[in-house]
Every structure is written in C-alpha cells, then in structure tokens.
Design an enzyme around this catalytic site. Structure first.
Site, mmCIF file in Angstrom:
data_model
loop_
_atom_site.group_PDB
_atom_site.id
_atom_site.type_symbol
_atom_site.label_atom_id
_atom_site.label_comp_id
_atom_site.label_asym_id
_atom_site.label_seq_id
_atom_site.Cartn_x
_atom_site.Cartn_y
_atom_site.Cartn_z
ATOM 1 N N ASP A 1 20.550 -2.178 8.562
ATOM 2 C CA ASP A 1 21.121 -0.907 8.107
ATOM 3 C C ASP A 1 20.458 -0.452 6.801
ATOM 4 O O ASP A 1 20.118 0.726 6.650
ATOM 5 C CB ASP A 1 22.630 -1.071 7.906
ATOM 6 C CG ASP A 1 23.303 0.243 7.590
ATOM 7 O OD1 ASP A 1 23.240 1.164 8.426
ATOM 8 O OD2 ASP A 1 23.892 0.372 6.499
ATOM 9 N N LYS B 1 17.916 2.808 5.878
ATOM 10 C CA LYS B 1 18.159 3.747 4.787
ATOM 11 C C LYS B 1 16.933 3.917 3.891
ATOM 12 O O LYS B 1 16.577 5.041 3.533
ATOM 13 C CB LYS B 1 19.364 3.280 3.970
ATOM 14 C CG LYS B 1 20.679 3.370 4.721
ATOM 15 C CD LYS B 1 21.842 2.806 3.908
ATOM 16 C CE LYS B 1 23.154 2.912 4.667
ATOM 17 N NZ LYS B 1 24.298 2.332 3.926
#
Length: 814
Positions: A677, A681
């Site tokens: 994750d 980003k």
C-alpha cells in the site's frame, strides 16, 4: 372586443371545458368575446388514425370511430347531466357522417389530402358545437359561428393559404352586426374559394384566432393552453424552467419554430404588423401571469430568452469535390425538396463549398434521399458527388434571443458547456441576425443538453452535480452522510446542487435521476436491483445526466478497470481506490489523457494521505514551475497506528486487530503490512512528479516474517502474527535500545523510490508522529533545505470520506 383561443387540452375533458366556460362568462361581463376552440384533446390524431386504418383496409377503423363517439358522448353527458339529449342527437348525426366518410375511404382504399381535410374538420366542428350548446343550456348569450364561412383559402389542402382580402371582409361584416356577447368558432378549419373544406395546418386553431384578431384589430389576442406561458425551455425535461413574462414577436416565432408547442408559428404573422399583443395563459391556472408577446419588451435584459428543440430530425449531407466552385448545386437541391413538399428546418454549408447539410423531418428522410439521388444521378455516377448521406435519431436545439447579437461569447458558452458533457454536435447554424444559434445533436442527448444550457444561461450560477457511488461500506457510508449533511450549505454558499443519483454495493444498486432520498438510502439499496460493475456503469451512462461523477470507494481492481469507460462517456471519476493510479504506467497515462481529451475530472487525492491535500499540493508545485528533488514520507496511517501502539507490553497481533477494527487497514491487512500500500502511494507521488515508474521499480524491504509474507489467507496471516510474536518484539527492542521509534518510511531520491521499516531517532520530524497521522516532506528547488511539510490524520473513514467529498466539491468549483 376580445379574442380568446382554447387548445385541445383546455377542452379535453368536461372539467376543463367547465373552466373554459367560467373564463368566458367572467370575460363577457365587460366585453364581447370571440372564442376559438380546438378539437377535444387527442381527437385530431384519432381521426387521422381512423383514416389511415380505413385506407389500409384495416377494419379497426370502426373501433377507432366508436372511441371518438364515446369520448364526445361522455363529455356531453358530464357537462349537461340529463339535459344533453338534443346535443347528443345532433352530434350523432355528425358522427354518422364521419362513419360514412370513413366507410368510403375503406371502400376506395384512398385518403387524399382533400379527403383528409374533410376528415379532420369533424374535430373542431364537434367541440365548438358541444361547448356552444352547453353554454346555451346554461342561459349564456352565445352563438356558434362556423369559421368555414369566414376564412377563405386556396386549395392547398392540409395547409391552405388564407385569402386575407376576402377573409377580413367576411369577419368584419359578420361581427359588425353580431349582437351576441359570446361567439364560439371552430379553429383550424376553413374553406377554399371553390367551397372545398380546407385546414390551416396542425396548430391552426391559434392561426384562426390570430386571423380574427387582426381582421377586427382587437387590443389583445389571448391563447389559453395547459401551461402558464412560454417557458425558458421545455418544463417536462427541465424542472428548473420557468415562464417568460415578456417576449418579442421574433423571439416567440423562433422558439415556436424550434419546438415550443405553446404557439403555432404562423399565428404571429397576422398580428405582427398591427402590433397586437399575444397573451399566453393557462386554462388550469387562470390567475397565473403567463407570457405577453409584443414589440414592447421592456424586460429584454437577458441575451438568451429561451432554449427550444425539435425532435425526430434527419440530417442530409450532400458532399463531393465536384461541388467546389460549380454554381447551381444548391438550387437543384432545394428545388428537388420543394417539388416533394419537404420542409427544410436547418441549413448549413461549409465555406469550402464541399458539402451542404440540411435538417428535415425524419419521416421525410427516405423520400428526400430517393429524390435527391435521382436529381444528381449523373454526378453520382461520375463520382463528382457522393450519394446523399442520411443520419437519423437527431434533434435540433436552439438558443433564442433578440439581444444575443449584443453579447460576446454566447456561442462559446453554448458549445463549451455541451462539450464538457460529452454532447457531440453534428451541425451548427446561425443566422446573420444572431437571434438564433442552432445545433444538431443526438436525440438521446436532448434532455441533458437542455438542462446543461438552462443551467448555463438561466440559473443563478448553481451547478448541478450528479454523483454515482459504488462501495458504501465504512468510508462510503460516511461519504453519503456527509453529503446529506452538507447539501443545503453547498447550494446556498457554493452554488453547488449535489445529488446522489446512483448507489451500489457488491449486491444491489439503485438509481434516481432526480436524486436518491438520503434519509432512507440503506433501506432503498437493500431492496434495489441486482448489481454488477457493468450494469452500474450502464445505468450511469443511460441516465445521461450532466456533470456526472463516478465515485469509487472500493479497493477493487475490477472497478478501477472501468475508469476508462466512464471517462470516455464524459463521466468524471473520483477515487480513493489506489489500484488504477498505481497500475501499469501506460494505463495511468491513458486515464490522464482521457481526462484531458473529454474535459472531465479524474481526481484521486485520497490515494495518498486520505483527506490530506498532498497530491493537490504536489500538483500546484509542479504547475507553478517547481521541481521535486526528493520526498520523504510516512504514508500509512494504519502502520503508523500499529507501531505507535506496539511495545513490549502489547502483542503485535492485538494491535493489528485493533487497527483493522477501527478501519485503519484495508480489509486484507497484508496489503498494509506488506508495504504494498505504501509502495503504491509513493509510486503515485513519483508519477505526479513527472516520473515514468512502475510498482516493480520500487524497492520494498518487508518487515513481516517469512510465514506472514507467504500466508495464503487473511486468517492464516493473523495466525502467523501470533506465532511470530518474538520476531516483532525483536524489531521493537532494537529500536528502543537506540532511543528510536519504528516508522514505515517511503522515500523518493534521484528518480529511485523505496519503502521500508526504519528506526527513527528522536531529532527527526517523524519521531513524534502520533496515532494514525501521515507526514510528507517535499524537497524541491524552492524548498532545498527546509522542506514543505504536510502532516495530519492519514487514515480513517471520516477523513477519507472528507477527502473524497473535497474532490467532488472541487469538480463543482471548476
């Protein structure tokens, strides 16, 4: 003396006819009244249907004839109760004559224009007789005068031309000696100079009233209908439409020509030169102001007075290199159409003379093509021009206003607002007077186009946004509640009318083009239709609403895969789903290009930092000419929460479970704890900085145990956290021994990106990062030593929903 006209809806039922009678009774107290009436609503269509059925040897014409009789008898009975016997007897005689005419059409298998005029004349003759006789039975001073004895025409059946010299004298002679207070005359019908029954064309009842008003030079002509005047646009398609209080003759004719059915265009002609005002009024609301049409338009401040449209248009295109510089093509084209009695509604020709486009009624398209191809048969055979091209299922929309010529940018606003909503324009026409700007568009886009243009030119700069949300779990539910709470504020303060037009979860979906009632949306969704990703897309597309926004509140790869389809339909995309922007670089660039090509938003602020303005700030830095040199960030609120709460007195499993329970992690916590994750980003920030990079280019140093990395399911993963507690305690102990905090850090330096768990010393800005907070430090050419820092809550349903909401509002402010 006053002249009033009542249309088909106004005399379409006993109740409405009683309204008409009451209006006439009140008017007659002070003036002599001439009242023109149409056929009972729908009867003219039924007469034409019966004629067509009889012509086609369809015995069903008898049933249609019986239906016509039943409608009239029912109205007579309701109007006159037990006193209508004599009226019924006379009407029965007329209906028998109608039946005989239809029988004749059936026998000879032919319905000529002359016979058609005789057929449809029954409608007005019956309605005028019934109304006049009813008024007589009620003791009112009324006479029914057959307009065929007054209005004389040529023999151009179905749309006869009036002989004004004879007609005006007939009208003046009759009314100069008429003593009755009220005169009822049938509209639409007339007689030729040879005594043949003719009609003035559909909508001709208005024309009849205007002819009488002009002949007698009355002070005002009143047209009574079922709406309170001419509206800014069609109120059936645009709920915000409102009546125009005053309008000029020219504007009224333009609007009427382009589909405003309140007024028949030729109506204006007889009264125009005499400057007799026309007052449009509502039979059902007689006290409503209505619309006054005259040359005395003191309220003509708005450049655009109305927006109208004509449906069922076919576009004919005559083109070919052999047309360039050769005179006579236009003459032959229009002569051909004239010979076939085909009316041309719109004309446009390129200055290159390579093509001519014509808009005509769709019903005439095949006849027009056959005739034109025959006319230009030789040129087509020599390949000088192409066979006529016919496009159907089109409509013409038109901006109308006398003052448009004095205002710059009207056409620019028109076409840009249509373009933003993916409304393709097939042809454009504008006269030198600049009173009308017309565009040919798809029939399916008419409602969206009218709403878009009405919002642009008539509403107080309030922009309507239509939102379609998929994924109404934790974050999605918060977003819906925030929208519900703030709708009034947005409308009053930001001039944004935000409506949720569609909602979907993994099972069900609901749509409402007027906006879903958010007070009970959960109950509605629970009983909604079965949902699939494609069906939700098709539902959103088919509603075809202006300023549509698809909001993705999922972490679903398949949902992200549909973004391109939404953007190609000019439906904006707002997403907290990071998969699309961290997918293959070419897909990311494709979505960016589609956003620019179709001029629709693609916003994903919540991809990084939830509600924090990280991507927006980065975009502003780049747009202003700054250049990113490096980025250092803690980008996972969930991981920051985990390591802020994990210590030698807690268990790693318990802390992760708590983070999941409070909504800080993805449903599958491995996405957060594996570093994927965070890698997504920093990849998104790298791409938004202008770098060509994919996910595999990011160095990801995992901190999970081998068993955790290799787990097959979420349950298996949680079990590894229990089994490998010693591994995680060792990480904590190492940091504590050095006086450091554990932080999962993302870095971008010299075109290379990495994510890893790091031991942060006490003098570092990351050290005191609490709870679920994120922090991003941008080092740029303008911020080389002291970085620009953005810090705040980076996880949680409320802040993520608020970030999505902010993106939606940003669309409204554009």
């Amino acid at each position: 003396m006053k002249v009033l006209k009542f249309g088909g809806t106004s005399v379409g039922s006993a109740k409405n006819i009683n309204n008409v009678i009451n209006i006439l009774e009140n008017y007659s107290k002070n003036d002599s009244i001439i009242c023109t009436v149409s056929a009972v609503g729908g009867i003219t269509d039924k007469l034409l249907l019966a004629g067509k059925q009889a012509q086609n040897k369809d015995i069903e014409y008898i049933n249609t004839c019986h239906l016509i009789k039943d409608i009239h008898f029912e109205i007579i009975d309701e109007l006159n109760s037990n006193n209508g016997k004599s009226i019924i007897e006379q009407v029965a005689i007329e209906l028998n004559a109608l039946k005989s005419l239809l029988d004749g059409i059936y026998l000879i298998n032919e319905l000529s224009p002359k016979t058609s005029d005789k057929l449809v004349s029954f409608g007005e003759l019956l309605s005028s007789f019934i109304i006049a006789e009813t008024m007589k039975h009620r003791g009112m001073p009324v006479v029914c005068k057959n307009s065929q004895e007054l209005i004389i025409t040529n023999s151009n059946f179905t749309k006869a031309e009036v002989n004004y010299n004879i007609t005006n004298k007939n009208i003046q002679d009759y009314f100069s000696s008429a003593s009755q207070k009220i005169t009822i005359i049938p509209g639409f019908i007339s007689k030729s100079h040879l005594g043949e029954q003719t009609t003035l064309g559909r909508g001709g009842s208005d024309f009849t009233a205007a002819i009488v008003a002009a002949a007698l030079k009355v002070q005002q002509l009143e047209i009574w209908t079922d709406v309170s005047g001419m509206f800014t646009t069609n109120p059936k398609l645009v709920k915000q439409a409102y009546p125009i209080e005053k309008i000029s003759y020219q504007e009224a004719m333009e609007l009427s020509h382009f589909g405003a059915k309140v007024l028949y265009p030729p109506t204006v002609q007889p009264v125009l030169s005499l400057n007799i005002p026309i007052h449009i009024k509502n039979t059902l609301e007689p006290d409503a102001v209505g619309t006054i049409i005259s040359n005395d338009d003191t309220n003509n401040t708005s450049p655009v007075k109305g927006i109208s449209n004509i449906s069922n248009i076919a576009l004919l295109t005559l083109q070919g290199s052999g047309m360039i510089g050769i005179p006579g093509f236009s003459k032959r084209l229009f002569e051909t159409l004239s010979q076939e009695k085909i009316n041309v509604i719109l004309i446009t020709q390129a200055s290159s003379e390579h093509s001519i486009c014509l808009g005509i009624d769709e019903n005439d398209a095949e006849l027009a093509k056959t005739a034109i191809d025959a006319t230009f048969e030789n040129e087509i055979a020599l390949n000088k021009i192409d066979p006529i091209i016919v496009e159907k299922d089109l409509s013409i929309i038109a901006l109308v206003g006398d003052n448009m010529k004095n205002h710059q940018g009207i056409s620019g606003k028109m076409f840009s607002s249509l373009g933003k909503n993916n409304i393709n324009i097939r042809a454009i026409a504008q006269g030198a007077s600049e009173k009308n700007i017309s565009a040919v568009i798809l029939q399916s886009d008419v409602k969206k186009a009218l709403n878009t243009l009405h919002e642009q030119f008539f509403e107080s700069k309030t922009k309507q946004l239509n939102v379609f949300i998929t994924g109404v779990g934790n974050v999605g539910e918060k977003l819906v509640e925030q929208i519900k709470q703030q709708r009034k504020y947005l409308k009053e303060n930001l001039k944004i009318n935000l409506r949720v037009a569609g909602l979907s979860n993994s099972r069900n979906m609901i749509f409402n083009e007027e906006g879903i009632d958010l007070s009970n949306w959960k109950e509605q969704l629970a009983t909604g239709e079965k949902a699939t990703l494609e069906s939700f897309f098709e539902g959103t597309k088919s509603l075809n609403l202006r300023n549509s926004i698809f909001v993705d509140v999922t972490a679903n790869k398949d949902v992200a895969g549909l973004y391109a389809q939404y953007l190609r339909q000019s439906i904006g995309v707002v997403a907290c789903n990071k998969i699309a922007c961290s997918s293959d670089y070419e897909n990311y660039k494709l979505l960016k290009r589609l956003s620019l090509k179709y001029n629709v938003p693609f916003l994903f602020e919540t991809n990084v930092g939830a509600g924090l303005p990280i991507i927006d700030t980065l975009g502003n830095l780049i747009a202003s000419g700054d250049k990113i040199t490096s980025i250092h960030a803690v980008l996972s609120g969930s991981l920051n929460f985990v390591f802020n709460n994990f210590n030698d007195t807690t268990k790693f499993y318990d802390v992760v479970k708590q983070a999941a329970k409070e909504g800080y992690t993805e449903p599958d916590p491995r996405i957060d704890l594996s570093g994927v994750d965070v890698a997504r980003k920093i990849l998104i920030l790298a791409r938004e900085s202008g770098m060509d990079m994919n996910l595999e280019d990011i160095s990801n140093t995992p901190f999970l145990s081998d068993a955790g990395l290799e787990s097959d399911s979420v349950d298996d993963f949680y079990q590894t956290l229990i089994d490998d507690e010693a591994h995680y305690q060792k990480l904590y102990a190492s940091a504590k021994a050095k006086g450091c905090q554990l932080k999962y850090v993302a870095q971008l330096n010299n075109g290379k990106a990495s994510v890893s768990l790091q031991e942060i010393p006490s003098d570092h800005p990351f050290y005191n990062l609490k709870g679920k907070d994120n922090i991003v430090m941008f080092y740029t050419q303008r911020y080389p030593e002291q970085p620009m820092i953005i810090k705040g809550a980076g996880a949680g349903a409320e802040v993520t929903a608020s970030g999505l909401f902010a993106d939606i509002i940003r669309v409204g402010n554009d």
